[in-house]
Scaffold this motif. Structure first.
Motif, PDB file in Angstrom:
ATOM      1  N   ALA A 153      43.497  52.069  34.905  1.00 50.22           N
ATOM      2  CA  ALA A 153      43.906  51.626  36.233  1.00 50.22           C
ATOM      3  C   ALA A 153      44.705  52.716  36.938  1.00 50.22           C
ATOM      4  CB  ALA A 153      44.731  50.348  36.128  1.00 50.22           C
ATOM      5  N   ALA A 154      45.533  53.425  36.183  1.00 50.50           N
ATOM      6  CA  ALA A 154      46.332  54.504  36.768  1.00 50.50           C
ATOM      7  C   ALA A 154      45.443  55.637  37.257  1.00 50.50           C
ATOM      8  CB  ALA A 154      47.334  55.020  35.740  1.00 50.50           C
ATOM      9  N   LEU A 155      44.382  55.948  36.508  1.00 55.33           N
ATOM     10  CA  LEU A 155      43.465  57.008  36.917  1.00 55.33           C
ATOM     11  C   LEU A 155      42.758  56.621  38.214  1.00 55.33           C
ATOM     12  CD1 LEU A 155      42.215  59.762  36.079  1.00 55.33           C
ATOM     13  CD2 LEU A 155      40.407  58.470  34.939  1.00 55.33           C
ATOM     14  N   PHE A 156      42.418  55.347  38.362  1.00 54.22           N
ATOM     15  CA  PHE A 156      41.750  54.882  39.577  1.00 54.22           C
ATOM     16  C   PHE A 156      42.719  54.822  40.745  1.00 54.22           C
ATOM     17  CE2 PHE A 156      39.873  51.719  42.432  1.00 54.22           C
ATOM     18  CZ  PHE A 156      38.568  52.195  42.515  1.00 54.22           C
ATOM     19  N   GLY A 157      43.976  54.562  40.477  1.00 54.54           N
ATOM     20  CA  GLY A 157      44.999  54.486  41.513  1.00 54.54           C
ATOM     21  C   GLY A 157      45.700  53.154  41.544  1.00 54.54           C
ATOM     22  N   SER A 158      44.932  52.085  41.438  1.00 59.54           N
ATOM     23  CA  SER A 158      45.494  50.735  41.419  1.00 59.54           C
ATOM     24  C   SER A 158      44.366  49.770  41.107  1.00 59.54           C
ATOM     25  CB  SER A 158      46.136  50.376  42.762  1.00 59.54           C
ATOM     26  OG  SER A 158      45.163  50.387  43.787  1.00 59.54           O
ATOM     27  N   LEU A 159      44.715  48.547  40.768  1.00 56.32           N
ATOM     28  CA  LEU A 159      43.694  47.533  40.542  1.00 56.32           C
ATOM     29  C   LEU A 159      43.062  47.172  41.881  1.00 56.32           C
ATOM     30  CD1 LEU A 159      45.440  45.194  37.939  1.00 56.32           C
ATOM     31  CD2 LEU A 159      43.508  46.726  37.538  1.00 56.32           C
ATOM     32  N   PRO A 160      41.738  47.218  41.977  1.00 57.66           N
ATOM     33  CA  PRO A 160      41.066  46.937  43.254  1.00 57.66           C
ATOM     34  C   PRO A 160      41.108  45.454  43.597  1.00 57.66           C
ATOM     35  CG  PRO A 160      39.453  47.327  41.524  1.00 57.66           C
ATOM     36  CD  PRO A 160      40.788  47.610  40.925  1.00 57.66           C
ATOM     37  N   PRO A 161      40.942  45.133  44.878  1.00 57.34           N
ATOM     38  CA  PRO A 161      40.998  43.732  45.318  1.00 57.34           C
ATOM     39  C   PRO A 161      39.659  43.025  45.117  1.00 57.34           C
ATOM     40  CG  PRO A 161      40.637  45.149  47.199  1.00 57.34           C
ATOM     41  CD  PRO A 161      40.790  46.055  46.010  1.00 57.34           C
ATOM     42  N   GLU A 162      39.669  41.725  45.301  1.00 58.49           N
ATOM     43  CA  GLU A 162      38.437  40.934  45.315  1.00 58.49           C
ATOM     44  C   GLU A 162      37.528  41.416  46.453  1.00 58.49           C
ATOM     45  OE1 GLU A 162      37.349  38.666  43.363  1.00 58.49           O
ATOM     46  OE2 GLU A 162      39.051  37.896  42.225  1.00 58.49           O
ATOM     47  N   PRO A 163      36.237  41.410  46.300  1.00 59.46           N
ATOM     48  CA  PRO A 163      35.458  41.026  45.115  1.00 59.46           C
ATOM     49  C   PRO A 163      35.141  42.194  44.202  1.00 59.46           C
ATOM     50  CG  PRO A 163      33.967  41.367  46.937  1.00 59.46           C
ATOM     51  CD  PRO A 163      35.345  41.684  47.453  1.00 59.46           C
ATOM     52  N   PHE A 164      36.016  43.214  44.217  1.00 63.64           N
ATOM     53  CA  PHE A 164      35.739  44.442  43.476  1.00 63.64           C
ATOM     54  C   PHE A 164      36.687  44.628  42.287  1.00 63.64           C
ATOM     55  CE2 PHE A 164      34.600  45.228  47.950  1.00 63.64           C
ATOM     56  CZ  PHE A 164      33.244  45.506  47.806  1.00 63.64           C
ATOM     57  N   THR A 165      37.205  43.529  41.766  1.00 64.62           N
ATOM     58  CA  THR A 165      38.220  43.637  40.723  1.00 64.62           C
ATOM     59  C   THR A 165      37.694  44.271  39.437  1.00 64.62           C
ATOM     60  OG1 THR A 165      37.700  41.342  40.102  1.00 64.62           O
ATOM     61  CG2 THR A 165      39.603  41.701  41.551  1.00 64.62           C
TER      62      THR A 165
END
Length: 238
Positions: A172-184
């Motif tokens: 999650a840190a590599l991506f930047g943050s947890l994405p929102p719905e509907p892309f969780t």
């Protein structure tokens, strides 16, 4: 190999580079597991003691080769993605460009690819300083996915992940943050994309598809496009 050296930083660095070059040339014949300081010394016309002044142990040499391989392959992907992004290309074009760059590096240097993605060397444990170089490849993919999400290019999944996230905090840190719905679940899908990319290259580099695929380049592009669809990115194929 010239052994008449002083101990300046530049010359020490040059000697280390020459040793790595010699070791790299031995990889196709010996494999990473068969590489030794004795073999490098013999191939370079040196004594083992001279090699040990730069690489005290075989594992130090393997680590240096791994870091170089990760950095070279990661840089190739980064440059290809940057060029595509600077031209205003959509996420699918960027992804294909980065994947092609990794393929070009892998096919051109199969020994380095095998060092990174082949069988683990018995008894060798990669130290922590290999982690940042190793993260460059997935970081490129994560950056493209994140850009697609932010630009509205990402397609929602037809089959969302049922249940809680399956990723570690580091992902999650590599991506930047947890994405929102509907892309969780886009990070999980990105890991599938990453592993599929490496698997495709392993099949080609280790000649697993040569008896079933008549056009390796076209098949690679098609396979990346199919895998990218699962991550929500469309790659146009001409």
């Amino acid at each position: 190999m010239d052994t008449s050296r002083t101990t300046t930083a530049d010359e020490t660095s040059g000697f280390a580079a020459a040793l790595k070059e010699t070791a790299h040339a031995l990889l196709p014949g010996l494999g990473a597991g068969g590489l030794s300081l004795d073999a490098v010394a013999a191939a370079g016309g040196l004594t083992v003691a001279e090699v040990e002044t730069v690489f005290p142990h075989r594992d130090d040499l393997l680590t240096a080769l791994l870091i170089d391989a990760y950095n070279e392959s990661g840089a190739a992907m980064e440059q290809a993605d940057r060029a595509a992004a600077d031209s205003g290309a959509p996420a699918g074009t960027r992804l294909l460009a980065a994947a092609r760059a990794l393929r070009q590096w892998s096919v051109a240097d199969p020994a380095a690819f095998a060092l990174v993605y082949g069988s683990p060397v018995p008894g060798y444990h990669a130290p922590q300083d290999t982690v940042p170089p190793a993260s460059r490849t997935p970081a490129v993919l994560a950056g493209i996915l994140r850009s697609a999400l932010e630009s509205g290019e990402l397609v929602p999944p037809r089959r969302p992940l049922p249940g809680p996230p399956l990723i570690r905090p580091e992902a999650a840190a590599l991506f930047g943050s947890l994405p929102p719905e509907p892309f969780t679940d886009v990070i999980e899908r990105g890991i599938v994309l990453w592993s599929s990319l490496i698997g495709l290259l392993a099949f080609e580099v280790f000649s697993r598809t040569h008896d079933s695929v008549q056009d390796q380049s076209a098949f690679f592009d098609f396979a990346i496009a199919v895998t990218a669809e699962n991550a929500g990115i469309e790659i146009p194929l001409n």
